[in-house]
Write an enzyme that holds these catalytic residues in place. Structure first.
Site, short mmCIF file in Angstrom:
data_model
loop_
_atom_site.label_atom_id
_atom_site.label_comp_id
_atom_site.label_asym_id
_atom_site.label_seq_id
_atom_site.Cartn_x
_atom_site.Cartn_y
_atom_site.Cartn_z
N GLN A 165 -10.09 -6.07 3.34
CA GLN A 165 -9.31 -6.92 2.44
C GLN A 165 -9.84 -6.94 1.02
OE1 GLN A 165 -10.75 -11.38 2.73
NE2 GLN A 165 -10.57 -10.55 4.80
N HIS A 217 -7.71 -3.41 -10.91
CA HIS A 217 -6.39 -3.35 -10.29
C HIS A 217 -6.53 -2.97 -8.82
CE1 HIS A 217 -7.18 0.84 -11.69
NE2 HIS A 217 -6.69 1.15 -10.49
N GLU A 222 -1.69 -0.13 -9.62
CA GLU A 222 -1.51 1.26 -10.02
C GLU A 222 -0.63 1.98 -9.02
OE1 GLU A 222 -4.25 4.89 -11.79
OE2 GLU A 222 -5.14 3.54 -10.30
N GLU A 252 -5.51 -10.17 0.72
CA GLU A 252 -5.56 -11.58 1.13
C GLU A 252 -5.10 -12.42 -0.05
OE1 GLU A 252 -8.68 -15.08 2.53
OE2 GLU A 252 -9.42 -13.16 1.77
#
Length: 268
Positions: A83, A186, A232, A148
Site C-alpha cells: 500500500q 506521485h 503519472e 489506502e
C-alpha cells in the site's frame, strides 16, 4: 454526506493509536501475524550516510546494476509492497475517481468512529471479491500496489478546497503560505495507450496536469485526483533502441508532438 456501515473489528490487533487523529497513526495500522515482532535495525551512522551521498553524486549507471542482481534477504520472502497511503478530504469523491476514472476496485474498508477516521483500500483488480470479511481482508493484504485512502472524519466539511499538502510545490497547510519542496511526488499507472487513456480521463472531467505531448518528455502524462495528488500515466512498453515512448501527432489538449513547454520539475 452519505453514511457507510461500520464493520465490526474481529480478531485484529491494532498498532499505535492517538485518539481522534489518523495523522499520528503509521500507514500499516494493522498487525498481521508477527510483523511487529521483527528486529529493529539500529539508526544509520551519519558518517556513512555522508559518504554514501557523496558517492551517489559521482556514480555511473553501472554502479546501480548490483542492486538489480543482488539476492534479497531470505527473511523478506513473502513481503508484499501492499500500500501507499493518501489522506483525502472527501471519501466519496475519491472513491468515485479511483473506481470510475482509474478503474480500481474497493477491496476492503474499515471504519473507526472512536478514533475519527476510516480507511479504504483500492487496487486495479478485476476479479470477483471473495465472500466474507476475513477472506477479503487476506486478499487485500496480499494484493500489491493498493492505495489506502484515509479519511479523517470532518475534513469534508472544511471550507478550503484542498486540505492536504501534495508535496509538489504546494502551499496547502504551510504556516507562511509559501509552497514547499516536498518529498512525495506521485503514484503511477501503466496502460496500453496513454493518448487514448487521456482522452477518456478528459471526457470524465479529470484534471490533466501534463498531456502526453506537453513538456520535454513525450508520451507520458500526469493527471490529478480530487485532492490534487499527481498520477503519472505511462505506456506498458517503449522503444528498446531509443528509449522513446509511443507518441501521436496531437494529444487530448490539442498539443502537437513538437509543441509544449520544456521539462518541468513538479517539486519546484
Amino acid at each position: 454526506l452519505g453514511t457507510l456501515p461500520v464493520i465490526p473489528q474481529v480478531g485484529r490487533t491494532w498498532g499505535r493509536q492517538k485518539v481522534g487523529d489518523a495523522r499520528a497513526l503509521p500507514c500499516a495500522r494493522f498487525r498481521i501475524a508477527h510483523y511487529w515482532q521483527l528486529p529493529v535495525a539500529p539508526p544509520p551512522d551519519p558518517r556513512r550516510l555522508k559518504r554514501s551521498r557523496a558517492a551517489m553524486t559521482t556514480a555511473t549507471p553501472d554502479a546501480f546494476a548490483a542492486y538489480m542482481t543482488a539476492e534479497p534477504a531470505p527473511e523478506t520472502k513473502g513481503f508484499v509492497m501492499q500500500q501507499t497511503m493518501l489522506r483525502v478530504k472527501d471519501p466519496f469523491k475519491s472513491l468515485d475517481f479511483y473506481t470510475k476514472v482509474l478503474g480500481f476496485k474497493l477491496l476492503m474498508y474499515k471504519q473507526f468512529p472512536q478514533w475519527g477516521f476510516s480507511v479504504f483500500f483500492v487496487a486495479p483488480r478485476h476479479d470477483p471479491l471473495p465472500e466474507g470479511d476475513d477472506a477479503r481482508w487476506e486478499q487485500c493484504m496480499r494484493t500489491p500496489g493498493c492505495i489506502e485512502l484515509t479519511w479523517n472524519h470532518g475534513s469534508e466539511t472544511e471550507a478550503a478546497p484542498m486540505v492536504y499538502n501534495t508535496g509538489n510545490a504546494d502551499a496547502t497547510g504551510t504556516v507562511d503560505g509559501q509552497p514547499i519542496k516536498g518529498g512525495f511526488g506521485h503514484i503511477g499507472i501503466t496502460c496500453a495507450d496513454v493518448y487514448a487513456a487521456c482522452e477518456r480521463f478528459q471526457a470524465l472531467g479529470a484534471v490533466i496536469h501534463k498531456s502526453p505531448n506537453a513538456g520535454g518528455m513525450k508520451g507520458l502524462a500526469f493527471i490529478k485526483d480530487p485532492d490534487n495528488y499527481l498520477i503519472e500515466i505511462l505506456p506498458h512498453a517503449y522503444d528498446l533502441t531509443t528509449g522513446a515512448m509511443p507518441t501521436q501527432p496531437i494529444d487530448c489538449m490539442g498539443i502537437k508532438l513538437d509543441g509544449g513547454a520544456g521539462y518541468k520539475d513538479n517539486s519546484k
